[in-house]
Design a protein around this motif. Structure first.
Motif, PDB file in Angstrom:
ATOM      1  N   ASP A 152     -16.962  57.174  26.863  1.00 25.86           N
ATOM      2  CA  ASP A 152     -17.605  56.799  28.126  1.00 25.86           C
ATOM      3  C   ASP A 152     -17.285  55.348  28.487  1.00 25.86           C
ATOM      4  N   GLN A 153     -17.278  54.504  27.476  1.00 23.49           N
ATOM      5  CA  GLN A 153     -16.968  53.083  27.683  1.00 23.49           C
ATOM      6  C   GLN A 153     -15.488  52.896  28.010  1.00 23.49           C
ATOM      7  N   LEU A 154     -14.641  53.663  27.343  1.00 24.38           N
ATOM      8  CA  LEU A 154     -13.207  53.576  27.605  1.00 24.38           C
ATOM      9  C   LEU A 154     -12.891  53.947  29.047  1.00 24.38           C
ATOM     10  N   ILE A 155     -13.513  55.021  29.526  1.00 26.24           N
ATOM     11  CA  ILE A 155     -13.274  55.464  30.907  1.00 26.24           C
ATOM     12  C   ILE A 155     -13.594  54.336  31.892  1.00 26.24           C
ATOM     13  N   GLU A 156     -14.673  53.642  31.664  1.00 24.78           N
ATOM     14  CA  GLU A 156     -15.086  52.566  32.568  1.00 24.78           C
ATOM     15  C   GLU A 156     -14.194  51.337  32.458  1.00 24.78           C
ATOM     16  N   GLN A 157     -13.763  51.011  31.227  1.00 22.68           N
ATOM     17  CA  GLN A 157     -13.168  49.700  30.977  1.00 22.68           C
ATOM     18  C   GLN A 157     -11.651  49.656  31.061  1.00 22.68           C
ATOM     19  N   VAL A 158     -10.975  50.755  30.717  1.00 19.48           N
ATOM     20  CA  VAL A 158      -9.527  50.672  30.568  1.00 19.48           C
ATOM     21  C   VAL A 158      -8.866  50.261  31.877  1.00 19.48           C
ATOM     22  N   SER A 159      -7.883  49.387  31.759  1.00 24.27           N
ATOM     23  CA  SER A 159      -7.151  48.906  32.925  1.00 24.27           C
ATOM     24  C   SER A 159      -5.669  48.870  32.554  1.00 24.27           C
ATOM     25  N   ALA A 160      -4.966  49.931  32.921  1.00 23.38           N
ATOM     26  CA  ALA A 160      -3.562  50.071  32.531  1.00 23.38           C
ATOM     27  C   ALA A 160      -2.842  50.915  33.569  1.00 23.38           C
ATOM     28  N   HIS A 161      -1.531  51.115  33.353  1.00 25.64           N
ATOM     29  CA  HIS A 161      -0.733  51.889  34.295  1.00 25.64           C
ATOM     30  C   HIS A 161      -0.569  53.358  33.884  1.00 25.64           C
ATOM     31  N   PHE A 162      -0.430  53.602  32.575  1.00 25.22           N
ATOM     32  CA  PHE A 162      -0.131  54.952  32.098  1.00 25.22           C
ATOM     33  C   PHE A 162      -0.858  55.229  30.782  1.00 25.22           C
ATOM     34  N   GLY A 163      -1.017  56.532  30.474  1.00 24.76           N
ATOM     35  CA  GLY A 163      -1.475  56.972  29.165  1.00 24.76           C
ATOM     36  C   GLY A 163      -0.382  57.807  28.522  1.00 24.76           C
ATOM     37  N   LEU A 164      -0.117  57.560  27.240  1.00 23.60           N
ATOM     38  CA  LEU A 164       0.990  58.217  26.539  1.00 23.60           C
ATOM     39  C   LEU A 164       0.518  59.394  25.697  1.00 23.60           C
ATOM     40  N   ILE A 165       1.247  60.518  25.817  1.00 23.36           N
ATOM     41  CA  ILE A 165       1.065  61.680  24.939  1.00 23.36           C
ATOM     42  C   ILE A 165       2.336  61.824  24.106  1.00 23.36           C
ATOM     43  N   TRP A 166       2.224  61.448  22.843  1.00 21.43           N
ATOM     44  CA  TRP A 166       3.363  61.496  21.919  1.00 21.43           C
ATOM     45  C   TRP A 166       2.808  61.615  20.511  1.00 21.43           C
ATOM     46  N   GLU A 167       3.457  62.390  19.672  1.00 25.42           N
ATOM     47  CA  GLU A 167       2.983  62.589  18.295  1.00 25.42           C
ATOM     48  C   GLU A 167       4.158  62.608  17.332  1.00 25.42           C
ATOM     49  N   GLY A 168       3.895  62.200  16.103  1.00 26.77           N
ATOM     50  CA  GLY A 168       4.868  62.429  15.055  1.00 26.77           C
ATOM     51  C   GLY A 168       5.544  61.190  14.503  1.00 26.77           C
ATOM     52  N   ASP A 169       6.707  61.403  13.901  1.00 21.15           N
ATOM     53  CA  ASP A 169       7.392  60.376  13.122  1.00 21.15           C
ATOM     54  C   ASP A 169       8.408  59.582  13.929  1.00 21.15           C
ATOM     55  N   SER A 170       8.942  60.178  14.986  1.00 20.39           N
ATOM     56  CA  SER A 170      10.146  59.647  15.624  1.00 20.39           C
ATOM     57  C   SER A 170       9.903  59.193  17.056  1.00 20.39           C
ATOM     58  N   ILE A 171      10.677  58.177  17.481  1.00 18.98           N
ATOM     59  CA  ILE A 171      10.654  57.764  18.884  1.00 18.98           C
ATOM     60  C   ILE A 171      11.605  58.624  19.720  1.00 18.98           C
ATOM     61  N   HIS A 172      12.458  59.406  19.053  1.00 21.77           N
ATOM     62  CA  HIS A 172      13.475  60.195  19.753  1.00 21.77           C
ATOM     63  C   HIS A 172      12.953  61.544  20.228  1.00 21.77           C
ATOM     64  N   THR A 173      11.986  62.098  19.509  1.00 17.60           N
ATOM     65  CA  THR A 173      11.395  63.390  19.859  1.00 17.60           C
ATOM     66  C   THR A 173      10.055  63.501  19.152  1.00 17.60           C
TER      67      THR A 173
END
Length: 345
Positions: free
Chosen positions: A224-245
């Motif tokens: 609830d606090q995050l929803i109110e406070q965050v000030s950014a351009h994007f949210g990232l969905i990424w999981e795992g070991d690698s930056i490539h995939t």
């Protein structure tokens, strides 16, 4: 016919799984569903939680009658098959809402075991069409309904605005930050120059980061606090070991799973950056609420090429989806569709 859901003891509400389940209980209650078990509790004591949940399951024996409908949320640990059998013994029907699949999440079930368990349901509500296809391929044959995306109930509102051309571009990630869970976080130094990463969660191992100026560690912040406070351009969905995939078990799971954090980002009015092969990539693309990428190496060039007009369109679209998930729209629609399928069985 009476419509029920089955509540239980939730060991705290700060994790995504419990938040999603209690949101669904609230939405079902607003739809006129009654609790077939005991009132929802949040005891952290495991023995107390076990006894309360077991008592709620046993109460179903005395609550449900012929032709009643009960929504059960899955996984329900050791109780799932048992409670479905009770409902069918009473000649009721079961709608199951899937949150996680044990075949992927904790690998404690084989696909065959999972299908055998889920066959106790009369209708399944699954995350998306990719999960529906996987279940069919494993041999599940009963009716299914796609949720599309999880709702996210909260009274909080984000009124922060970001100028699309503001530098650096701020990208957030909320979740587990340990090296073991998300090793990719610790390999970003060489591919970040035009964006800054803000991290929310626990377990960040700062000593393993080469250029600490690229990261801002915010720690754990209640949603609830995050929803109110965050000030950014994007949210990232990424999981795992690698930056490539998106690799490893968590990356593979992204192909059929709806991460709850996507809904959290939407409540924050943040356009989404998501792996192209993730199940929710099609939702992001079709609704024009973000960008789909093959590799995190692409982010510098992609983010710098997004025009102010394109970014503002994403934000406008996000705000429309935000209204829906804040109201329980997707759960309501899926449950109503499941009820219609029950009438045909």
């Amino acid at each position: 016919m009476t419509r029920y859901y089955l509540s239980k003891n939730y060991n705290g509400l700060n994790n995504a799984g419990n938040k999603a389940k209690t949101d669904i209980e609230e939405t079902l209650s607003k739809l006129g569903y009654k609790n077939a078990g005991l009132p929802q509790t949040t005891y952290s004591n495991k023995i107390a939680g076990f006894l309360i949940t077991l008592a709620g399951v046993l109460k179903v024996l005395f609550t449900v009658s012929a032709n009643d409908v009960v929504v059960v949320q899955y996984p329900f640990k050791k109780y799932y098959s048992f409670v479905c059998n009770i409902i069918h013994l009473k000649r009721g029907k079961v709608i199951t809402i899937i949150h996680d699949l044990g075949t992927f999440r904790r690998k404690k079930l084989t696909a065959e075991q999972e299908i055998k368990r889920l066959n106790h349901s009369d209708v399944l509500i699954v995350h998306n069409d990719k999960m529906e296809i996987w279940l069919k391929e494993q041999g599940y044959t009963k009716p299914m309904v796609c949720l599309e995306i999880f709702d996210y109930l909260s009274p909080s509102v984000n009124n922060n605005t970001q100028e699309p051309n503001q530098k650096p571009i701020k990208v957030i990630y909320a979740g587990a930050l340990t090296y073991k869970k998300n090793r990719y976080l610790y390999s970003l130094n060489d591919v970040m120059s035009k964006w800054q990463f803000e991290l929310y969660g626990g377990g960040f191992e700062e000593a393993k980061i080469e250029d600490k100026t690229l990261f801002k560690f915010k720690g754990f912040v209640p949603s609830d606090q995050l929803i109110e406070q965050v000030s950014a351009h994007f949210g990232l969905i990424w999981e795992g070991d690698s930056i490539h995939t998106c690799s490893g078990d968590f990356g593979i799971y992204l192909r059929i799973n709806n991460p709850h954090k996507v809904s959290l980002y939407i409540r924050c009015n943040l356009p989404i950056i998501i792996w192209k092969e993730a199940a929710l990539a099609s939702f992001v693309a079709e609704n024009k609420i973000g960008v789909c990428i093959d590799s995190l190496e692409e982010l510098d060039s992609i983010l710098s090429s997004i025009s102010a007009e394109s970014y503002n369109e994403m934000v406008r679209n996000i705000k429309e989806i935000n209204k829906k998930i804040a109201s329980g729209y997707y759960c309501k629609r899926a449950v109503e569709n499941a009820e219609s399928l029950l009438q045909l069985t």
